[in-house]
Scaffold this active site. Structure first.
Site, mmCIF file in Angstrom:
data_model
loop_
_atom_site.group_PDB
_atom_site.id
_atom_site.type_symbol
_atom_site.label_atom_id
_atom_site.label_comp_id
_atom_site.label_asym_id
_atom_site.label_seq_id
_atom_site.Cartn_x
_atom_site.Cartn_y
_atom_site.Cartn_z
ATOM 1 N N ASN A 287 0.835 -1.202 0.000
ATOM 2 C CA ASN A 287 0.000 0.000 0.000
ATOM 3 C C ASN A 287 0.867 1.248 0.000
ATOM 4 O OD1 ASN A 287 -2.489 -1.448 0.249
ATOM 5 N ND2 ASN A 287 -1.964 -1.842 2.396
ATOM 6 N N ASP B 55 10.052 -6.184 0.675
ATOM 7 C CA ASP B 55 10.319 -5.696 2.028
ATOM 8 C C ASP B 55 11.700 -5.079 1.991
ATOM 9 O OD1 ASP B 55 9.069 -5.520 4.732
ATOM 10 O OD2 ASP B 55 11.050 -6.236 5.283
ATOM 11 N N TYR C 193 13.571 7.549 3.246
ATOM 12 C CA TYR C 193 14.861 8.124 3.612
ATOM 13 C C TYR C 193 15.633 8.662 2.394
ATOM 14 C CZ TYR C 193 13.781 5.640 7.937
ATOM 15 O OH TYR C 193 13.157 5.189 9.089
#
Ligand code: IMP
Length: 198
Positions: free
Chosen positions: A8, A69, A153
């Site tokens: 998402n 991930d 980041y």
């Protein structure tokens, strides 16, 4: 073959769609497929969490699903935030800007700014087969955020020999060098071998 992207995260979805469509795959996000799901990331590694997310979407929709991930590992912080990158700072940090600020604060006065982004891609098929592929990208953490592109980041991650942060890259530049771009290229090779073996 159609793949469901089990995420998402808008930043990730944009990058994964761009890269996978270059590879000729048809990809739609789980929300476009009508699935509203946020699988709990209970794994201790990027690979475990990627498989958890891909398996949850595959089981729910009965179609092959791909998940990423990923995270940032900072050498001076012993590899943190690592698999906890999206949850860095816990409740005290509610968005990317707050997490970036916490990272800069935790690195105040630190000379060793070495870091790497890590991505693991997992694809789970309805018959239970699982493919995984990884990718990394090395860099350094800046003293202050720079750039408007990307997500997470990116504004504090400077690429070697570039003098630019990930957030200062243009167009498809990030996908060409990023951990996710590399992991998806590796995944493409594994998928080719998988399809050839069938
Ligand atoms: P997760 O894979 O959903 O657990 O979240 C990964 C987290 O790592 C993101 O929310 C970002 O904070 C960070 N991250 C992963 N990939 C990138 C990237 O390409 N750029 C910047 N931050 C990233």
């Amino acid at each position: 073959m159609r793949f469901i992207l089990a995420s998402n995260n808008k930043g990730k979805l944009k990058e994964m769609k761009a890269i996978l469509s270059e590879l000729g795959a048809q990809v739609i996000s789980q929300s476009e497929a009508g699935l509203n799901l946020e699988a709990e990331e209970t794994g201790e590694t990027f690979e475990e969490n990627a498989i958890i997310k891909a398996r949850a979407a595959c089981n729910a929709l009965g179609e092959p699903a791909i998940a990423d991930d990923s995270g940032l590992a900072v050498e001076a912080l012993g590899g943190a935030p690592g698999v906890y990158s999206a949850r860095y700072g816990g409740e005290a940090c509610q968005n990317d800007t707050e997490r970036v600020n916490l990272l800069l604060k935790n690195l105040e006065g630190e000379k060793n700014r070495k870091a790497k982004f890590v991505s693991c891609i997992a694809c789970v098929f309805p018959n239970g087969d699982v493919l995984t592929a990884g990718g990394e990208c090395e860099g350094t953490i800046t003293l202050a955020p720079r750039g408007e592109g990307g997500f997470g980041y990116d504004p504090v991650f400077e690429l070697p020999n570039q003098g630019r942060t990930m957030a200062e890259l243009e167009g498809g530049e990030k996908n060409a060098v990023s951990h996710r771009g590399r992991a998806l290229k590796n995944f493409e090779m594994k998928l080719r071998e998988y399809n050839a073996d069938k």
